[in-house]
Design a protein around this motif. Structure first.
Motif, PDB file in Angstrom:
ATOM      1  N   GLY A 369      49.435  47.995  44.018  1.00 23.46           N
ATOM      2  CA  GLY A 369      48.357  47.975  43.039  1.00 23.46           C
ATOM      3  C   GLY A 369      47.629  49.304  42.983  1.00 23.46           C
ATOM      4  O   GLY A 369      48.088  50.317  43.507  1.00 23.46           O
ATOM      5  N   TRP A 370      46.450  49.285  42.360  1.00 22.58           N
ATOM      6  CA  TRP A 370      45.695  50.521  42.214  1.00 22.58           C
ATOM      7  C   TRP A 370      45.241  51.065  43.564  1.00 22.58           C
ATOM      8  O   TRP A 370      45.150  52.291  43.759  1.00 22.58           O
ATOM      9  CB  TRP A 370      44.489  50.295  41.295  1.00 22.58           C
ATOM     10  N   PRO A 423      41.268  58.388  56.120  1.00 24.45           N
ATOM     11  CA  PRO A 423      40.692  57.131  56.638  1.00 24.45           C
ATOM     12  C   PRO A 423      39.562  56.599  55.756  1.00 24.45           C
ATOM     13  O   PRO A 423      39.456  55.383  55.554  1.00 24.45           O
ATOM     14  CB  PRO A 423      40.176  57.534  58.024  1.00 24.45           C
ATOM     15  N   LEU A 424      38.732  57.508  55.229  1.00 23.80           N
ATOM     16  CA  LEU A 424      37.647  57.073  54.347  1.00 23.80           C
ATOM     17  C   LEU A 424      38.203  56.482  53.057  1.00 23.80           C
ATOM     18  O   LEU A 424      37.683  55.480  52.549  1.00 23.80           O
ATOM     19  CB  LEU A 424      36.727  58.258  54.031  1.00 23.80           C
ATOM     20  N   VAL A 425      39.265  57.113  52.523  1.00 22.09           N
ATOM     21  CA  VAL A 425      39.883  56.610  51.299  1.00 22.09           C
ATOM     22  C   VAL A 425      40.469  55.228  51.526  1.00 22.09           C
ATOM     23  O   VAL A 425      40.310  54.316  50.693  1.00 22.09           O
ATOM     24  CB  VAL A 425      40.964  57.587  50.800  1.00 22.09           C
ATOM     25  N   ILE A 426      41.129  55.038  52.658  1.00 20.07           N
ATOM     26  CA  ILE A 426      41.723  53.734  52.965  1.00 20.07           C
ATOM     27  C   ILE A 426      40.642  52.668  53.078  1.00 20.07           C
ATOM     28  O   ILE A 426      40.776  51.559  52.544  1.00 20.07           O
ATOM     29  CB  ILE A 426      42.560  53.825  54.258  1.00 20.07           C
ATOM     30  N   ARG A 427      39.554  52.999  53.760  1.00 20.44           N
ATOM     31  CA  ARG A 427      38.464  52.020  53.899  1.00 20.44           C
ATOM     32  C   ARG A 427      37.786  51.765  52.556  1.00 20.44           C
ATOM     33  O   ARG A 427      37.404  50.630  52.256  1.00 20.44           O
ATOM     34  CB  ARG A 427      37.454  52.527  54.924  1.00 20.44           C
ATOM     35  N   TRP A 428      37.614  52.812  51.746  1.00 15.08           N
ATOM     36  CA  TRP A 428      36.936  52.659  50.452  1.00 15.08           C
ATOM     37  C   TRP A 428      37.733  51.766  49.508  1.00 15.08           C
ATOM     38  O   TRP A 428      37.170  50.921  48.805  1.00 15.08           O
ATOM     39  CB  TRP A 428      36.724  54.022  49.821  1.00 15.08           C
ATOM     40  N   THR A 429      39.051  51.925  49.497  1.00 11.29           N
ATOM     41  CA  THR A 429      39.871  51.105  48.606  1.00 11.29           C
ATOM     42  C   THR A 429      39.931  49.653  49.073  1.00 11.29           C
ATOM     43  O   THR A 429      40.197  48.741  48.285  1.00 11.29           O
ATOM     44  CB  THR A 429      41.299  51.652  48.514  1.00 11.29           C
ATOM     45  N   GLY A 430      39.693  49.434  50.369  1.00 10.87           N
ATOM     46  CA  GLY A 430      39.766  48.070  50.890  1.00 10.87           C
ATOM     47  C   GLY A 430      41.179  47.548  50.999  1.00 10.87           C
ATOM     48  O   GLY A 430      41.391  46.335  51.101  1.00 10.87           O
TER      49      GLY A 430
END
Length: 563
Positions: A369-370, A423-430
């Motif tokens: 997905g997105w 890591p921040l991007v991974i956490r932000w996308t959920g």
């Protein structure tokens, strides 16, 4: 001086272990931390400069790293995501090379187009060691990790073939032209020959290793396989990278045919070697920065201008990757829809029909997905292959020193900016990885299927030993009980997947804890017997091996279904 380098090498190994041990506490991936440490080391006054022949990296280290990663990549994952992997590792690399090469050609007056495209090829392939290290630690979906790993295995081949085409026949120093048609033919030849050679090497090596049947000899042979595939392919002007990847994927797929001891030894030895080499090359990359800067002579392009160009190209590559990923996701979804329609009307063999349906099932369970698109687009870090390939450019290339610094800057910027914020991007996308409960249920179901076939063997009316003698019924019942145990434990863990494993007081959990206590007492007796010299060392070693195997079995039972 030799002592100085020996001390540097020892210090490097200590730093690698320390970085890996403390990186999770700092919230930074070990490769990124090691790059920073290496950069700091390179500017310490009086320390010896580290200069490494790029051929040592490309021919000595790269085959080992590729093979270590390839034997761990499941064939089924590579096949299911072949379209995405091919697009990222071939089309994106070629597009990135031509676009960044054209930008350099426009900016640097004395640089011809072929040389510019050569550097574009150098900075185009991603090194996903940091990305996969972060992704596994933070729990990225398995399909996304498979795509990143597959891309990292194949894109080096595209870049190196494109680089070789650009510098072939004196293109950089004589005509400065770039033969696109010839490059396409060269790439096709490189891929076909390398695939054939890699599969042959993989097949022969597996046959030999099965006949050896000894873990030490088996592992020793496996260490030679990457070079047996790489060197002949390069001598035939094919892609040594693809040859290594093909042999590694085949060998990993066929490893189930080896002895259990060989698989355990191979897995441990290759993971250790991969750990040292992967992290070592990042430390080495940072440690070379000072030497690269000092080699640049003040002239038409100062070092700070080269760094600025590197930052510009890194930004272009980031934007280009994002722009490529979103159309790719659209085509991936269209392909999955076509696969679903084909699976619905599949009329071929039963195996092929079932395979098609299982593929569709996995696509639906692990759709991109997105969230996956954002992570995939941001995981475009470059690595040590970029630097080694840049240093392999002909020395007479205009702006040679500056081009090396540009490539280094691209690698460092993408590693620190994208790798540091991933890591921040991974956490932000959920984005979430695989479902723990579902995984344990799948494992239990598979074990049930295996158990059913195994029990059918025990129920055979003419069950005999290999020599034809009868089997004691009590022995049959004991084997039946042990066969049922693994499936029962798996279902027990599936039912309590959301519980704290440490307080789960089921009978099987109690069995494991009690068995561990018994093994610890047995180990104490063994150590006491060794201290007293009561038994020959060979007997003590055999007893130690038996205890180790039993403890490993219990540990596997305790951590089964947990990544």
């Amino acid at each position: 001086m030799d002592l100085d380098f020996a001390l540097v090498g020892i210090g490097g190994v200590v730093l690698i272990v320390a970085a890996a041990a403390f990186s999770h506490r700092l919230g930074v991936a070990a490769p990124l931390l090691l790059v920073l440490v290496g950069i700091g080391y390179s500017f310490i006054p009086g320390i010896p400069n580290i200069e490494v022949d790029p051929e040592l990296i490309l021919m000595g280290v790269l085959p080992l790293l590729l093979y270590a990663a390839a034997i761990q990549l499941p064939v089924v994952d590579f096949r299911r995501n072949f379209g995405s992997i091919s697009a990222l590792s071939v089309l994106l690399v070629i597009g990135s090379a031509f676009l960044t090469g054209f930008v350099l050609f426009v900016i640097l007056e004395d640089l011809d187009l072929a040389a510019a495209i050569a550097l574009g090829a150098v900075i185009s392939p991603t090194d996903v060691v940091a990305a996969t290290a972060i992704g596994k630690r933070l729990g990225l979906p398995p399909r996304l990790l498979a795509i990143l790993e597959g891309e990292g295995l194949v894109n080096d081949a595209t870049a190196l073939v494109l680089l070789r085409s650009a510098i072939a026949a004196g293109a950089l120093s004589v005509s400065g032209t770039f033969d696109i048609a010839g490059s396409i033919g060269d790439f096709a030849y490189s891929v076909v020959v390398a695939l054939a050679l890699g599969l042959i090497v993989g097949f022969v090596s597996v046959v030999i290793r099965r006949r050896l049947g000894q873990p030490i000899l088996d592992t020793a042979i496996s260490f030679a396989v990457p070079f047996i595939a790489y060197i002949p392919a390069e001598e035939l002007h094919a892609s040594g990278v693809i040859a290594v990847v093909a042999s590694g994927i085949y060998s990993g797929h066929q490893s189930a045919r080896l002895t259990p001891q060989s698989r355990i030894a191979e897995r441990l030895n290759w993971r250790t070697l991969q750990f040292v080499l992967e992290n070592g090359v990042f430390l080495l990359m940072g440690a070379q920065l000072s030497g690269i800067v000092t080699e640049i002579e003040q002239g038409d392009l100062a070092w700070h201008q080269a760094v600025a160009l590197g930052v510009l190209l890194a930004g272009i590559l980031m934007v280009l990757r994002f722009g490529f990923v979103w159309p790719l996701l659209f085509f991936v979804r269209r392909g999955e829809q076509r696969s679903a329609r084909r699976a619905a009307r599949a009329t071929g063999s039963l195996r092929r029909s079932e395979q098609a349906r299982n593929d569709v099932k996995q696509y639906q369970a692990e759709g991109l997905g997105w969230r996956g698109g954002i992570v995939l687009g941001w995981a475009g870090m470059r690595g040590v292959v970029t630097l080694a390939a840049a240093q392999s450019l002909p020395r007479e290339t205009p702006y040679y020193e500056q081009l090396v610094l540009i490539a280094f800057t691209v690698a460092i910027v993408t590693l620190l900016v994208q790798g540091g914020t991933l890591p921040l991007v991974i956490r932000w996308t959920g984005i979430r990885g695989s479902d723990r409960i579902a995984d344990r249920r799948e494992l239990a179901t598979l074990l049930d299927e295996m158990q059913e076939a195994g029990l059918a063997t025990l129920d055979a009316p003419r069950l005999r030993l290999p020599d034809g003698s009868d089997i004691d019924p009590a022995v049959i019942e004991r084997v039946r009980h042990d066969t049922l145990l693994a499936s029962e434990v798996a279902w027990e863990r599936a039912k309590h997947a959301d519980a704290d494993d440490g307080i789960l007081q089921s009978p099987h959990q109690q069995y494991r804890e009690l068995r561990r206590e018994v093994l610890q007492v047995e180990r104490d007796v063994l150590l006491d017997a060794r201290a007293r010299g009561a038994y020959p060392s060979r007997i003590l070693q055999r007893a130690q091996s038996l205890l180790d195997l039993e403890e490993a079995r219990l540990e596997q039972m305790s951590t089964g279904g947990r990544d």
